[in-house]
Scaffold this motif. Structure first.
Motif, PDB file in Angstrom:
ATOM      1  N   ALA A 188      -1.332  -1.040  13.687  1.00 48.94           N
ATOM      2  CA  ALA A 188      -1.763   0.240  13.134  1.00 48.94           C
ATOM      3  C   ALA A 188      -1.026   0.492  11.827  1.00 48.94           C
ATOM      4  CB  ALA A 188      -1.478   1.373  14.124  1.00 48.94           C
ATOM      5  N   GLU A 189      -1.668   1.236  10.938  1.00 50.83           N
ATOM      6  CA  GLU A 189      -1.036   1.649   9.689  1.00 50.83           C
ATOM      7  C   GLU A 189      -1.030   3.169   9.645  1.00 50.83           C
ATOM      8  OE1 GLU A 189      -1.772   0.025   5.422  1.00 50.83           O
ATOM      9  OE2 GLU A 189      -3.013   1.835   5.607  1.00 50.83           O
ATOM     10  N   VAL A 190       0.148   3.746   9.397  1.00 48.31           N
ATOM     11  CA  VAL A 190       0.308   5.190   9.280  1.00 48.31           C
ATOM     12  C   VAL A 190       0.679   5.490   7.831  1.00 48.31           C
ATOM     13  CG1 VAL A 190       1.555   7.236  10.075  1.00 48.31           C
ATOM     14  CG2 VAL A 190       1.050   5.384  11.682  1.00 48.31           C
ATOM     15  N   PHE A 191      -0.212   6.164   7.117  1.00 49.81           N
ATOM     16  CA  PHE A 191      -0.010   6.499   5.714  1.00 49.81           C
ATOM     17  C   PHE A 191       0.311   7.995   5.646  1.00 49.81           C
ATOM     18  CE2 PHE A 191      -2.165   6.107   1.240  1.00 49.81           C
ATOM     19  CZ  PHE A 191      -1.037   6.684   0.665  1.00 49.81           C
ATOM     20  N   LEU A 192       1.595   8.306   5.482  1.00 53.99           N
ATOM     21  CA  LEU A 192       2.022   9.703   5.456  1.00 53.99           C
ATOM     22  C   LEU A 192       1.564  10.369   4.163  1.00 53.99           C
ATOM     23  CD1 LEU A 192       5.633   9.161   6.821  1.00 53.99           C
ATOM     24  CD2 LEU A 192       3.678  10.092   8.062  1.00 53.99           C
ATOM     25  N   LEU A 193       0.883  11.519   4.296  1.00 54.34           N
ATOM     26  CA  LEU A 193       0.323  12.217   3.138  1.00 54.34           C
ATOM     27  C   LEU A 193       1.212  13.362   2.674  1.00 54.34           C
ATOM     28  CD1 LEU A 193      -3.447  12.357   4.184  1.00 54.34           C
ATOM     29  CD2 LEU A 193      -2.332  10.735   2.640  1.00 54.34           C
ATOM     30  N   GLU A 194       1.532  14.292   3.578  1.00 53.97           N
ATOM     31  CA  GLU A 194       2.370  15.427   3.211  1.00 53.97           C
ATOM     32  C   GLU A 194       2.848  16.141   4.466  1.00 53.97           C
ATOM     33  OE1 GLU A 194       0.145  18.242   0.978  1.00 53.97           O
ATOM     34  OE2 GLU A 194      -1.471  18.426   2.433  1.00 53.97           O
ATOM     35  N   PRO A 195       3.984  16.853   4.355  1.00 51.96           N
ATOM     36  CA  PRO A 195       4.452  17.641   5.501  1.00 51.96           C
ATOM     37  C   PRO A 195       3.431  18.705   5.873  1.00 51.96           C
ATOM     38  CG  PRO A 195       6.185  17.401   3.849  1.00 51.96           C
ATOM     39  CD  PRO A 195       4.916  16.903   3.216  1.00 51.96           C
ATOM     40  N   SER A 196       3.374  19.006   7.144  1.00 55.93           N
ATOM     41  CA  SER A 196       2.426  19.997   7.651  1.00 55.93           C
ATOM     42  C   SER A 196       3.184  21.128   8.334  1.00 55.93           C
ATOM     43  CB  SER A 196       1.456  19.349   8.645  1.00 55.93           C
ATOM     44  OG  SER A 196       0.697  20.333   9.317  1.00 55.93           O
ATOM     45  N   GLY A 197       2.676  22.335   8.183  1.00 60.95           N
ATOM     46  CA  GLY A 197       3.283  23.479   8.854  1.00 60.95           C
ATOM     47  C   GLY A 197       2.721  23.723  10.235  1.00 60.95           C
ATOM     48  N   GLU A 198       1.870  22.801  10.718  1.00 61.55           N
ATOM     49  CA  GLU A 198       1.232  22.991  12.018  1.00 61.55           C
ATOM     50  C   GLU A 198       2.201  22.864  13.181  1.00 61.55           C
ATOM     51  OE1 GLU A 198      -1.986  23.851  12.541  1.00 61.55           O
ATOM     52  OE2 GLU A 198      -2.186  24.056  10.372  1.00 61.55           O
ATOM     53  N   ALA A 199       3.273  22.076  12.987  1.00 61.67           N
ATOM     54  CA  ALA A 199       4.266  21.873  14.058  1.00 61.67           C
ATOM     55  C   ALA A 199       5.576  21.458  13.394  1.00 61.67           C
ATOM     56  CB  ALA A 199       3.795  20.797  15.042  1.00 61.67           C
ATOM     57  N   PRO A 200       6.713  21.750  14.027  1.00 57.85           N
ATOM     58  CA  PRO A 200       8.005  21.386  13.439  1.00 57.85           C
ATOM     59  C   PRO A 200       8.113  19.882  13.181  1.00 57.85           C
ATOM     60  CG  PRO A 200       8.314  22.919  15.253  1.00 57.85           C
ATOM     61  CD  PRO A 200       6.875  22.513  15.290  1.00 57.85           C
ATOM     62  N   GLY A 201       8.459  19.518  11.965  1.00 61.08           N
ATOM     63  CA  GLY A 201       8.647  18.113  11.629  1.00 61.08           C
ATOM     64  C   GLY A 201       7.374  17.307  11.507  1.00 61.08           C
ATOM     65  N   ALA A 202       6.210  17.973  11.537  1.00 62.07           N
ATOM     66  CA  ALA A 202       4.930  17.250  11.535  1.00 62.07           C
ATOM     67  C   ALA A 202       4.483  16.908  10.116  1.00 62.07           C
ATOM     68  CB  ALA A 202       3.850  18.071  12.230  1.00 62.07           C
ATOM     69  N   TRP A 203       3.787  15.796  10.008  1.00 63.70           N
ATOM     70  CA  TRP A 203       3.164  15.362   8.756  1.00 63.70           C
ATOM     71  C   TRP A 203       1.680  15.121   9.006  1.00 63.70           C
ATOM     72  CZ3 TRP A 203       5.371  13.016   4.012  1.00 63.70           C
ATOM     73  CH2 TRP A 203       6.732  13.333   3.848  1.00 63.70           C
ATOM     74  N   THR A 204       0.887  15.294   7.954  1.00 63.07           N
ATOM     75  CA  THR A 204      -0.501  14.839   7.994  1.00 63.07           C
ATOM     76  C   THR A 204      -0.524  13.390   7.532  1.00 63.07           C
ATOM     77  OG1 THR A 204      -1.268  17.059   7.431  1.00 63.07           O
ATOM     78  CG2 THR A 204      -2.841  15.253   7.178  1.00 63.07           C
ATOM     79  N   ALA A 205      -1.243  12.543   8.245  1.00 63.38           N
ATOM     80  CA  ALA A 205      -1.231  11.113   7.937  1.00 63.38           C
ATOM     81  C   ALA A 205      -2.606  10.501   8.162  1.00 63.38           C
ATOM     82  CB  ALA A 205      -0.206  10.394   8.801  1.00 63.38           C
TER      83      ALA A 205
END
Length: 270
Positions: free
Chosen positions: A1-18
């Motif tokens: 799998a490839e996880v391409f981190l885009l930006e931090p998200s405010g949806e959950a603590p420490g979460a990123w959109t990827a």
């Protein structure tokens, strides 16, 4: 799998959109081990087509990325896992003036500038000011509509320092010209411009799509790389220089075998 981190998200603590790509199926709560690291990435939930909210399992995901992440080079730059150039890319695919993490790609015109070149500009009295634009995924999205104006741009975050506004004001008063290093700088300055013709200081966001007919209010000269066909960047350059001038320049670039795209050559348009 490839996880391409885009930006931090405010949806959950420490979460990123990827962006997450894999040959199999994925499910909420699944954890992915990270090659060469003890960290794991947990998939919280889907955030959109092909995108997920992810967090680090056992460690902060930003620290896992820093330890074991690979530079997300454009797809036309191919690197095998054991390619010795991969380590060099962490330095080379980064501008000398990069400060704030947040972009998914380098502003490639800035890759032509070195500390030595900046020192020479200083010696000649050529001023310099900075802006920040967090390049987003929309940079890679080709134009797929028949009508250019129908293309939807992704929103990107930017910041214009007060010192930069002052520098633009002084340059204008002295009869000088504003030279933008890259299309990202153009979009930042033109997106933040006020009624007085000066960029407004502070943070903001932009989905500005500059197309032919646009009246540039801040930028006078542009340093830019050679861009992909059907890209919003090429449309911006055409709006700045004129379509026929750009086509002429690209024909010469092809004839003289200039290098295109991220690690390629550049042109100065005035």
């Amino acid at each position: 799998a490839e996880v391409f981190l885009l930006e931090p998200s405010g949806e959950a603590p420490g979460a990123w959109t990827a962006l997450v790509r894999t040959g199999g199926s994925l499910r909420d709560g699944e954890e992915l081990s990270v090659d060469g690291d003890t960290g794991r990435v947990r998939l919280l939930c889907r955030a959109g087509p092909g995108t997920w909210l992810v967090v680090g399992a056992g460690d902060d995901i930003a620290r896992i990325m820093d330890r074991a992440g690979r530079m997300p080079l454009p797809p036309y730059i191919r690197r095998e896992t054991d390619d010795p150039r991969s380590g060099e890319d962490r330095e080379r695919y980064q501008t000398v003036f990069a400060r704030s993490p947040g972009a998914v790609a380098a502003p490639t015109a800035g890759l032509h500038l070195t500390d030595e070149l900046l020192a020479r500009l200083d010696e000649r009295g050529i001023g310099r000011a900075s802006v920040t634009l967090h390049v987003g995924l929309g940079t890679f999205k080709p134009i797929e509509t028949d009508d250019v104006e129908s293309h939807a741009m992704h929103e990107e975050r930017y910041h214009v320092p007060v010192e930069t506004v002052d520098a633009v004001r002084r340059t204008r008063a002295a009869g000088g010209r504003i030279v933008a290093v890259g299309t990202t700088s153009v979009r930042t300055l033109e997106s933040s411009v006020g009624d007085d013709g000066l960029p407004a200081p502070g943070p903001g966001s932009t989905s500005l799509f500059i197309t032919p007919g646009y009246r540039f209010r801040v930028v006078d000269v542009l340093l830019t790389n050679f861009h992909l066909p059907r890209s919003t960047l090429l449309v911006l350059v055409s709006a700045f220089a004129g379509r026929e001038r750009v086509l002429t320049a690209y024909r010469e670039a092809v004839e003289r075998r200039y290098r295109f795209f991220s690690y390629g050559d550049a042109m100065l348009i005035s």
